[in-house]
Enzyme design. Sequence first.
Site, PDB file in Angstrom:
ATOM      1  CD  GLU A 107      11.507 -37.325 -28.632  1.00 28.40           C
ATOM      2  OE1 GLU A 107      10.290 -37.521 -28.507  1.00 28.40           O
ATOM      3  OE2 GLU A 107      12.046 -37.219 -29.743  1.00 28.40           O
ATOM      4  CB  CYS A 120      20.971 -41.056 -30.685  1.00 30.52           C
ATOM      5  SG  CYS A 120      20.859 -39.507 -31.542  1.00 30.52           S
ATOM      6  CB  CYS A 127      18.112 -27.008 -31.946  1.00 30.55           C
ATOM      7  SG  CYS A 127      19.732 -26.614 -32.660  1.00 30.55           S
ATOM      8  CB  CYS A 131      18.811 -27.125 -39.935  1.00 36.54           C
ATOM      9  SG  CYS A 131      20.379 -26.704 -39.144  1.00 36.54           S
ATOM     10  CB  CYS A 134      16.408 -30.216 -38.333  1.00 37.28           C
ATOM     11  SG  CYS A 134      16.594 -30.860 -36.666  1.00 37.28           S
ATOM     12  CB  CYS A 356      18.610 -38.555 -38.467  1.00 32.78           C
ATOM     13  SG  CYS A 356      20.137 -39.164 -37.935  1.00 32.78           S
TER      14      CYS A 356
HETATM   15  N1  SAH Z   1      22.811 -30.259 -33.980  1.00 34.89           N
HETATM   16  C1  SAH Z   1      23.748 -31.254 -34.347  1.00 34.89           C
HETATM   17  C2  SAH Z   1      23.400 -32.642 -33.845  1.00 34.89           C
HETATM   18  C3  SAH Z   1      21.948 -33.096 -33.919  1.00 34.89           C
HETATM   19  S1  SAH Z   1      21.230 -33.408 -35.465  1.00 34.89           S
HETATM   20  C4  SAH Z   1      23.914 -31.277 -35.844  1.00 34.89           C
HETATM   21  O1  SAH Z   1      23.151 -30.660 -36.539  1.00 34.89           O
HETATM   22  O2  SAH Z   1      24.881 -31.901 -36.310  1.00 34.89           O
HETATM   23  C5  SAH Z   1      21.811 -35.021 -35.987  1.00 34.89           C
HETATM   24  C6  SAH Z   1      21.871 -35.185 -37.509  1.00 34.89           C
HETATM   25  O3  SAH Z   1      20.554 -35.355 -38.076  1.00 34.89           O
HETATM   26  C7  SAH Z   1      22.452 -33.966 -38.203  1.00 34.89           C
HETATM   27  O4  SAH Z   1      23.352 -34.357 -39.198  1.00 34.89           O
HETATM   28  C8  SAH Z   1      21.227 -33.358 -38.826  1.00 34.89           C
HETATM   29  O5  SAH Z   1      21.558 -32.514 -39.874  1.00 34.89           O
HETATM   30  C9  SAH Z   1      20.445 -34.571 -39.250  1.00 34.89           C
HETATM   31  N2  SAH Z   1      19.036 -34.305 -39.557  1.00 34.89           N
HETATM   32  C10 SAH Z   1      18.264 -33.313 -39.083  1.00 34.89           C
HETATM   33  N3  SAH Z   1      17.001 -33.409 -39.603  1.00 34.89           N
HETATM   34  C11 SAH Z   1      16.998 -34.489 -40.410  1.00 34.89           C
HETATM   35  C12 SAH Z   1      15.980 -35.124 -41.184  1.00 34.89           C
HETATM   36  N4  SAH Z   1      14.735 -34.677 -41.197  1.00 34.89           N
HETATM   37  N5  SAH Z   1      16.315 -36.229 -41.886  1.00 34.89           N
HETATM   38  C13 SAH Z   1      17.570 -36.735 -41.824  1.00 34.89           C
HETATM   39  N6  SAH Z   1      18.557 -36.181 -41.087  1.00 34.89           N
HETATM   40  C14 SAH Z   1      18.288 -35.075 -40.389  1.00 34.89           C
HETATM   41 FE1  SF4 Z   2      19.763 -27.928 -34.541  1.00 34.18          FE
HETATM   42 FE2  SF4 Z   2      18.532 -29.725 -36.069  1.00 34.18          FE
HETATM   43 FE3  SF4 Z   2      20.179 -27.947 -37.185  1.00 34.18          FE
HETATM   44 FE4  SF4 Z   2      21.184 -29.931 -35.640  1.00 34.18          FE
HETATM   45  S1  SF4 Z   2      20.106 -30.154 -37.599  1.00 34.18           S
HETATM   46  S2  SF4 Z   2      21.717 -27.726 -35.606  1.00 34.18           S
HETATM   47  S3  SF4 Z   2      19.519 -30.114 -34.120  1.00 34.18           S
HETATM   48  S4  SF4 Z   2      18.243 -27.476 -36.132  1.00 34.18           S
END
Ligand code: SAH
Ligand code: SF4
Length: 379
Positions: A107, A120, A127, A131, A134, A356
Amino acid sequence: MSQHADVFAPPRDAPDEKRNLAGLSREQLAAELAALGEKPFRAKQLWHWIYHRGVTDFAEMTTLSKDFRARLAETHAVRRPEVAVAQVSRDGTRKWLLRLADGQEVETVYIPEEDRGTLCVSSQVGCTLTCKFCHTGTQRLVRNLSPAEIVSQIMVARDGLGEWPSPAEGRLITNIVLMGMGEPLYNYDNVAIAMRIAMDREGLSVSKRKITLSTSGVVPEMERCGRELDVNLAVSLHATTDEVRDWIMPINKKYPLKMLLDTCRSYPGTNNARRITFEYVMLKGVNDSEDDAQRLIRLLKGIPAKVNLIPFNPWPGSFFECSDAATIKRFADILSAAHISSPVRATRGDDILAACGQLKSSSERKKKAEREAAREARA
Ligand code: SAH
Ligand code: SF4
């Protein structure tokens, strides 16, 4: 180079397929044309058509001789991924679900704001990191995107917004953030090729000052990213103690807070005019206390930093809750009092699951929904 790149490499072009010219670096494009017996200036002309004009059909490349166009079309192509779904949110945010040649999906999201338009971009299918907050991290299939698949996201967005040729002024897409699906520093080589193409002044021409790479903290690749690409850095911090960060971002066990912040302290090109952005997702009762805010101030000492407070965006089945508005405000006020800029990021496009951390391919979502329906039916 990280071990992940080999295991999760994108598929190669099929031997009987026309070779895609999109996603080749300038040097690779020149070599490709040299192999066809063409002079270097041909590469320059093609580059202009592909990246400045956005043309995919050789027949339209009228500065090239008819004969050359016809020969090129026999062996080569300029391909875009298929747009499986294009959605527009109530607030003007757009999301493209792209189907790649092997059927995988990623996406790309466009967020229009008053003073800018941010695209974006994704760097991987899914991934490998998990996390806890996420949605992308719950996707089971993971592979790296090729340079073509990364740079094509920008081209598809330009197609969708009717933004060709690359405008010098008044652009819709002004900024690029590598904050879509995936961890860009686990796919550094391909991301670097794609970003160099994006930055090229004779093509997409996006300034490196307008490109931000977001990482969960892949320490060994960070310095190289700053030195070689010199793009802005965003770091997903999200916690102020190793205990909490280990829990919500397992990568912290490998590269804990002190190591991560020391690496930020020496990130090349950082100064007060060019700060590192620390992303901090507000999770109720997890990382949002006043003590957290105070600890964050101490952790960021000596780093030209700004903090982006991101209200947690829930997704179907997510475990966490977003902090209350009052808690977020108090947290922001404490940081402001210590002279740390700490805007609260507005949630955009949540009606199309484009916010995000909500990105996850729709076929994965469908499969999960089907598994859950089957489980319920059995029960
Ligand atoms: N993998 C990279 C880039 C993609 S994620 C990273 O983690 O930085 C982009 C941003 O969205 C990151 O800061 C991530 O921590 C945040 N993010 C992930 N899940 C989220 C959620 N459910 N609500 C708000 N931000 C979130
Ligand atoms: Fe991967 Fe989501 Fe963690 Fe970014 S926030 S490193 S996309 S699992």
